[in-house]
Motif scaffolding. Sequence first.
Motif, PDB file in Angstrom:
ATOM      1  N   GLU A   6       0.835  -1.204   0.000  1.00 53.74           N
ATOM      2  CA  GLU A   6       0.000   0.000   0.000  1.00 53.74           C
ATOM      3  C   GLU A   6       0.872   1.258   0.000  1.00 53.74           C
ATOM      4  O   GLU A   6       0.542   2.246  -0.661  1.00 53.74           O
ATOM      5  N   ASP A   7       1.989   1.223   0.735  1.00 51.58           N
ATOM      6  CA  ASP A   7       2.915   2.354   0.767  1.00 51.58           C
ATOM      7  C   ASP A   7       3.526   2.588  -0.610  1.00 51.58           C
ATOM      8  O   ASP A   7       3.663   3.732  -1.053  1.00 51.58           O
ATOM      9  N   LEU A   8       3.925   1.513  -1.280  1.00 49.10           N
ATOM     10  CA  LEU A   8       4.500   1.638  -2.623  1.00 49.10           C
ATOM     11  C   LEU A   8       3.482   2.207  -3.601  1.00 49.10           C
ATOM     12  O   LEU A   8       3.816   3.045  -4.431  1.00 49.10           O
ATOM     13  N   LYS A   9       2.227   1.755  -3.502  1.00 48.20           N
ATOM     14  CA  LYS A   9       1.179   2.262  -4.383  1.00 48.20           C
ATOM     15  C   LYS A   9       0.933   3.740  -4.127  1.00 48.20           C
ATOM     16  O   LYS A   9       0.804   4.539  -5.066  1.00 48.20           O
ATOM     17  N   ALA A  10       0.891   4.136  -2.849  1.00 52.97           N
ATOM     18  CA  ALA A  10       0.696   5.550  -2.511  1.00 52.97           C
ATOM     19  C   ALA A  10       1.841   6.399  -3.049  1.00 52.97           C
ATOM     20  O   ALA A  10       1.630   7.500  -3.579  1.00 52.97           O
ATOM     21  N   GLU A  11       3.061   5.879  -2.915  1.00 50.30           N
ATOM     22  CA  GLU A  11       4.228   6.600  -3.438  1.00 50.30           C
ATOM     23  C   GLU A  11       4.153   6.718  -4.957  1.00 50.30           C
ATOM     24  O   GLU A  11       4.412   7.780  -5.523  1.00 50.30           O
ATOM     25  N   GLN A  12       3.785   5.621  -5.630  1.00 47.13           N
ATOM     26  CA  GLN A  12       3.661   5.627  -7.089  1.00 47.13           C
ATOM     27  C   GLN A  12       2.562   6.596  -7.530  1.00 47.13           C
ATOM     28  O   GLN A  12       2.733   7.340  -8.493  1.00 47.13           O
TER      29      GLN A  12
ATOM     30  N   ALA B 212       1.567   9.277  -5.972  1.00 47.94           N
ATOM     31  CA  ALA B 212       2.067  10.641  -5.764  1.00 47.94           C
ATOM     32  C   ALA B 212       3.018  11.049  -6.895  1.00 47.94           C
ATOM     33  O   ALA B 212       2.967  12.188  -7.382  1.00 47.94           O
ATOM     34  N   ILE B 213       3.868  10.126  -7.325  1.00 53.94           N
ATOM     35  CA  ILE B 213       4.798  10.408  -8.430  1.00 53.94           C
ATOM     36  C   ILE B 213       4.005  10.673  -9.715  1.00 53.94           C
ATOM     37  O   ILE B 213       4.280  11.631 -10.441  1.00 53.94           O
ATOM     38  N   GLU B 214       3.016   9.829  -9.986  1.00 56.39           N
ATOM     39  CA  GLU B 214       2.217   9.982 -11.203  1.00 56.39           C
ATOM     40  C   GLU B 214       1.423  11.282 -11.177  1.00 56.39           C
ATOM     41  O   GLU B 214       1.344  11.981 -12.191  1.00 56.39           O
ATOM     42  N   ASP B 215       0.864  11.639 -10.018  1.00 57.87           N
ATOM     43  CA  ASP B 215       0.117  12.886  -9.901  1.00 57.87           C
ATOM     44  C   ASP B 215       1.038  14.086 -10.161  1.00 57.87           C
ATOM     45  O   ASP B 215       0.683  14.996 -10.908  1.00 57.87           O
ATOM     46  N   GLY B 216       2.232  14.071  -9.565  1.00 56.94           N
ATOM     47  CA  GLY B 216       3.185  15.159  -9.777  1.00 56.94           C
ATOM     48  C   GLY B 216       3.614  15.285 -11.227  1.00 56.94           C
ATOM     49  O   GLY B 216       3.716  16.393 -11.765  1.00 56.94           O
ATOM     50  N   ALA B 217       3.859  14.155 -11.876  1.00 50.79           N
ATOM     51  CA  ALA B 217       4.267  14.174 -13.276  1.00 50.79           C
ATOM     52  C   ALA B 217       3.142  14.707 -14.162  1.00 50.79           C
ATOM     53  O   ALA B 217       3.373  15.532 -15.057  1.00 50.79           O
TER      54      ALA B 217
END
Length: 195
Positions: free
Chosen positions: A3-9, A11-16
């Motif tokens: 779940e942490d990895l998905k949340a991090e991913q 966040a990265i996708e949203d920023g990009a």
Amino acid sequence: MEEDLKAEQDAIEDGAQRRCWKKYAEKAGLAIWQKPFNHIECENNRKKDSELRPHICSKSENPDTTWYRKMETCISPLPDTKDQGQVAGGALAKWPAHLVALPPRIVRNSLAGIIAETFNTGLKLWEESVKYYENSLIPPLAKGRYRNIMDMSSGLGSFAAALANDSIWVMNTIAPDANELSVIYEHGLIGTYQN
């Protein structure tokens, strides 16, 4: 953990996506993002949703002016284009041809005092100088003995372009009040400011 990895991913996708980047490819958890060719779609999205952040920076300021300037959370605007498929600022030649091709910023006359003749003269001068260095003054240069070079007065990056066929990494360094770093990047080279 997953779940942490998905949340991090996420966040990265949203920023990009907020920066108007598009996912070019993804495989086994590795993603490649592509910056836009122009900002037409990005600007249109921000007109539809004024709350979308970061906003596009003011076009009245030179995006290449970076030193002693107040930092702002915004996207540096790309040069205007007429249609979605057009490359803002002008298309670059394919590698390695764009090492010696006239950079779009010089073609557009967007850099004060830098013209095609200056660019081409610098390329020719450094090509001849590097041959002389390799043959007469510093023979180990051509043999790969030197791997990392910092050009502390790199101008338009012609020295690094002349060394492109050698196994040498060149960091182009320019003064903060100079405007050549954008041309160095359009060469396909790396560089930095140094005060």
